[in-house]
Scaffold this motif. Structure first.
Motif, PDB file in Angstrom:
ATOM      1  N   ALA A 165      99.116  68.805  97.305  1.00  0.00           N
ATOM      2  CA  ALA A 165     100.535  69.041  97.072  1.00  0.00           C
ATOM      3  C   ALA A 165     100.858  70.505  97.320  1.00  0.00           C
ATOM      4  O   ALA A 165     100.019  71.388  97.109  1.00  0.00           O
ATOM      5  CB  ALA A 165     100.900  68.663  95.639  1.00  0.00           C
ATOM      6  N   ALA A 166     102.081  70.776  97.752  1.00  0.00           N
ATOM      7  CA  ALA A 166     102.479  72.165  97.982  1.00  0.00           C
ATOM      8  C   ALA A 166     102.312  73.005  96.721  1.00  0.00           C
ATOM      9  O   ALA A 166     101.937  74.180  96.787  1.00  0.00           O
ATOM     10  CB  ALA A 166     103.923  72.223  98.470  1.00  0.00           C
ATOM     11  N   ALA A 167     102.574  72.415  95.556  1.00  0.00           N
ATOM     12  CA  ALA A 167     102.461  73.149  94.295  1.00  0.00           C
ATOM     13  C   ALA A 167     101.028  73.526  93.972  1.00  0.00           C
ATOM     14  O   ALA A 167     100.792  74.342  93.074  1.00  0.00           O
ATOM     15  CB  ALA A 167     103.042  72.310  93.160  1.00  0.00           C
ATOM     16  N   GLU A 168     100.073  72.966  94.693  1.00  0.00           N
ATOM     17  CA  GLU A 168      98.668  73.281  94.470  1.00  0.00           C
ATOM     18  C   GLU A 168      98.146  74.334  95.447  1.00  0.00           C
ATOM     19  O   GLU A 168      96.950  74.574  95.530  1.00  0.00           O
ATOM     20  CB  GLU A 168      97.827  72.007  94.602  1.00  0.00           C
ATOM     21  N   CYS A 169      99.071  74.967  96.186  1.00  0.00           N
ATOM     22  CA  CYS A 169      98.689  75.939  97.221  1.00  0.00           C
ATOM     23  C   CYS A 169      99.180  77.343  96.890  1.00  0.00           C
ATOM     24  O   CYS A 169     100.337  77.531  96.507  1.00  0.00           O
ATOM     25  CB  CYS A 169      99.299  75.552  98.570  1.00  0.00           C
ATOM     26  N   TRP A 170      98.297  78.303  97.060  1.00  0.00           N
ATOM     27  CA  TRP A 170      98.743  79.674  97.202  1.00  0.00           C
ATOM     28  C   TRP A 170      99.101  79.888  98.664  1.00  0.00           C
ATOM     29  O   TRP A 170      98.464  79.332  99.562  1.00  0.00           O
ATOM     30  CB  TRP A 170      97.636  80.660  96.836  1.00  0.00           C
ATOM     31  N   TYR A 171     100.125  80.717  98.896  1.00  0.00           N
ATOM     32  CA  TYR A 171     100.433  81.156 100.248  1.00  0.00           C
ATOM     33  C   TYR A 171     100.234  82.660 100.292  1.00  0.00           C
ATOM     34  O   TYR A 171     100.875  83.405  99.531  1.00  0.00           O
ATOM     35  CB  TYR A 171     101.870  80.819 100.666  1.00  0.00           C
ATOM     36  N   VAL A 172      99.377  83.126 101.177  1.00  0.00           N
ATOM     37  CA  VAL A 172      98.990  84.536 101.229  1.00  0.00           C
ATOM     38  C   VAL A 172      99.436  85.138 102.553  1.00  0.00           C
ATOM     39  O   VAL A 172      99.037  84.659 103.626  1.00  0.00           O
ATOM     40  CB  VAL A 172      97.463  84.688 101.076  1.00  0.00           C
ATOM     41  N   GLY A 173     100.269  86.182 102.487  1.00  0.00           N
ATOM     42  CA  GLY A 173     100.738  86.821 103.712  1.00  0.00           C
ATOM     43  C   GLY A 173     101.180  88.246 103.481  1.00  0.00           C
ATOM     44  O   GLY A 173     101.362  88.677 102.334  1.00  0.00           O
ATOM     45  N   ASP A 174     101.377  88.973 104.585  1.00  0.00           N
ATOM     46  CA  ASP A 174     101.742  90.390 104.491  1.00  0.00           C
ATOM     47  C   ASP A 174     103.245  90.615 104.471  1.00  0.00           C
ATOM     48  O   ASP A 174     103.696  91.754 104.462  1.00  0.00           O
ATOM     49  CB  ASP A 174     101.096  91.184 105.627  1.00  0.00           C
ATOM     50  N   GLY A 175     104.031  89.529 104.498  1.00  0.00           N
ATOM     51  CA  GLY A 175     105.465  89.672 104.265  1.00  0.00           C
ATOM     52  C   GLY A 175     106.349  89.632 105.478  1.00  0.00           C
ATOM     53  O   GLY A 175     107.550  89.864 105.361  1.00  0.00           O
ATOM     54  N   GLY A 176     105.820  89.325 106.661  1.00  0.00           N
ATOM     55  CA  GLY A 176     106.667  89.207 107.830  1.00  0.00           C
ATOM     56  C   GLY A 176     107.386  87.864 107.874  1.00  0.00           C
ATOM     57  O   GLY A 176     106.992  86.896 107.223  1.00  0.00           O
ATOM     58  N   SER A 177     108.458  87.814 108.643  1.00  0.00           N
ATOM     59  CA  SER A 177     109.184  86.567 108.919  1.00  0.00           C
ATOM     60  C   SER A 177     109.710  85.874 107.663  1.00  0.00           C
ATOM     61  O   SER A 177     109.855  84.655 107.641  1.00  0.00           O
ATOM     62  CB  SER A 177     108.287  85.598 109.709  1.00  0.00           C
ATOM     63  N   ARG A 178     109.970  86.638 106.621  1.00  0.00           N
ATOM     64  CA  ARG A 178     110.479  86.079 105.361  1.00  0.00           C
ATOM     65  C   ARG A 178     109.610  84.913 104.862  1.00  0.00           C
ATOM     66  O   ARG A 178     110.079  83.952 104.262  1.00  0.00           O
ATOM     67  CB  ARG A 178     111.940  85.642 105.530  1.00  0.00           C
ATOM     68  N   GLU A 179     108.313  85.064 105.105  1.00  0.00           N
ATOM     69  CA  GLU A 179     107.383  83.972 104.839  1.00  0.00           C
ATOM     70  C   GLU A 179     107.257  83.608 103.368  1.00  0.00           C
ATOM     71  O   GLU A 179     107.036  82.443 103.024  1.00  0.00           O
ATOM     72  CB  GLU A 179     106.004  84.319 105.400  1.00  0.00           C
ATOM     73  N   HIS A 180     107.401  84.572 102.482  1.00  0.00           N
ATOM     74  CA  HIS A 180     107.246  84.265 101.071  1.00  0.00           C
ATOM     75  C   HIS A 180     108.444  83.489 100.514  1.00  0.00           C
ATOM     76  O   HIS A 180     108.292  82.664  99.615  1.00  0.00           O
ATOM     77  CB  HIS A 180     107.019  85.554 100.267  1.00  0.00           C
ATOM     78  N   GLN A 181     109.626  83.749 101.069  1.00  0.00           N
ATOM     79  CA  GLN A 181     110.777  82.930 100.694  1.00  0.00           C
ATOM     80  C   GLN A 181     110.544  81.475 101.081  1.00  0.00           C
ATOM     81  O   GLN A 181     110.847  80.556 100.320  1.00  0.00           O
ATOM     82  CB  GLN A 181     112.038  83.450 101.390  1.00  0.00           C
ATOM     83  N   GLY A 182     110.004  81.279 102.271  1.00  0.00           N
ATOM     84  CA  GLY A 182     109.717  79.930 102.723  1.00  0.00           C
ATOM     85  C   GLY A 182     108.678  79.242 101.868  1.00  0.00           C
ATOM     86  O   GLY A 182     108.811  78.057 101.533  1.00  0.00           O
ATOM     87  N   ALA A 183     107.642  79.980 101.493  1.00  0.00           N
ATOM     88  CA  ALA A 183     106.586  79.405 100.654  1.00  0.00           C
ATOM     89  C   ALA A 183     107.142  78.991  99.300  1.00  0.00           C
ATOM     90  O   ALA A 183     106.844  77.903  98.792  1.00  0.00           O
ATOM     91  CB  ALA A 183     105.454  80.417 100.485  1.00  0.00           C
ATOM     92  N   LEU A 184     107.961  79.862  98.717  1.00  0.00           N
ATOM     93  CA  LEU A 184     108.532  79.568  97.410  1.00  0.00           C
ATOM     94  C   LEU A 184     109.451  78.347  97.492  1.00  0.00           C
ATOM     95  O   LEU A 184     109.400  77.456  96.629  1.00  0.00           O
ATOM     96  CB  LEU A 184     109.307  80.782  96.901  1.00  0.00           C
ATOM     97  N   ALA A 185     110.271  78.284  98.538  1.00  0.00           N
ATOM     98  CA  ALA A 185     111.181  77.153  98.699  1.00  0.00           C
ATOM     99  C   ALA A 185     110.430  75.841  98.880  1.00  0.00           C
ATOM    100  O   ALA A 185     110.905  74.775  98.477  1.00  0.00           O
ATOM    101  CB  ALA A 185     112.102  77.397  99.894  1.00  0.00           C
ATOM    102  N   ALA A 186     109.240  75.925  99.468  1.00  0.00           N
ATOM    103  CA  ALA A 186     108.435  74.725  99.698  1.00  0.00           C
ATOM    104  C   ALA A 186     107.622  74.325  98.479  1.00  0.00           C
ATOM    105  O   ALA A 186     106.997  73.267  98.481  1.00  0.00           O
ATOM    106  CB  ALA A 186     107.506  74.953 100.888  1.00  0.00           C
ATOM    107  N   GLY A 187     107.609  75.168  97.448  1.00  0.00           N
ATOM    108  CA  GLY A 187     106.876  74.838  96.234  1.00  0.00           C
ATOM    109  C   GLY A 187     105.517  75.485  96.114  1.00  0.00           C
ATOM    110  O   GLY A 187     104.787  75.226  95.143  1.00  0.00           O
TER     111      GLY A 187
END
Length: 233
Positions: A165-187
């Protein structure tokens, strides 16, 4: 938490090599018969088009850039430019120090590992031969998916391919492409790699994310503590 999804460029790769991207583009431009500066400008202007496959493979993409620069390349020039472009991409895939050890360590702890990258055709085609491939359980590449970060569908696809499940994932990135907003929105639970040890790395990121996740690390080895201590780190 059962999985970690990584950004690729500047996260798993050495942030220090990003400064060489323009030099690699100049070599491709020369092979294509296009001046380096206009080539680079069109490369930047067409980033979203290129990484979502609008112009097809590397050959189609380079033809588009040449035409927008006012040049009609010959078949031989396109052949040489494709070869140069793929050769120039490989040094940009160099692992950051310790990255492969981190991937091996996380796998040893039973975590599923994925990569979600905004990228062109060259990484998609070259991925199986990279040093990362043996450690990664699933990939999601923008060029293949026809969408780029922060589209939540990409994160959902990564979770699905990892079998979690998405809620069982960490998303790790350096912050380009607004990637953390996308990760948070996806759960997913986003983690920012600040790359504090790589001065100047941030200026090479595309579309930096103004959202700063609650969890930040300076370098990848800190993920070991995250996986042991869980979300309360």
């Amino acid at each position: 938490m059962r999985a970690v999804v990584f950004d690729f460029f500047g996260t798993l790769t050495d942030p220090g090599v990003e400064a060489g991207r323009r030099g690699a583009a100049a070599v491709t431009a020369a092979a294509l018969g296009v001046p380096a500066d206009p080539f680079w400008q069109v490369m930047r202007e067409t980033f979203t088009e290129r990484i979502t496959g609008v112009h097809g493979d590397t050959r189609g993409m380079l033809r588009m850039i040449a035409e927008r620069c006012g040049t009609e390349p010959t078949a031989a020039q396109l052949d040489a430019a494709v070869e140069a472009h793929h050769a120039g991409a490989v040094p940009l895939w160099r692992p950051r120090p310790g990255a492969l050890d981190v991937l091996a360590g996380l796998r040893a702890r039973g975590l599923r590992l994925g990569v979600l990258s905004d990228c062109g055709a060259e990484l998609c085609q070259g991925w199986p031969s990279t040093v990362y491939a043996p450690y990664i359980d699933a990939t999601v590449f923008s060029w293949q998916e026809g969408a780029r970060k922060p589209d939540p569908r990409l994160y959902a696809t990564a979770a699905r391919r990892l079998g979690v499940a998405a809620a069982e994932c960490w998303y790790v990135g350096d912050g380009g492409s607004r990637e953390h907003q996308g990760a948070l929105a996806a759960g997913m639970r986003p983690v920012l790699v600040t790359n504090a040890g790589y001065p100047g790395a941030a200026r090479h990121r595309d579309d930096p994310d103004p959202f700063i996740p609650p969890i930040t690390i300076e370098d990848l080895p800190e993920l070991y503590a995250l996986t042991v201590q869980g979300v309360d780190m």
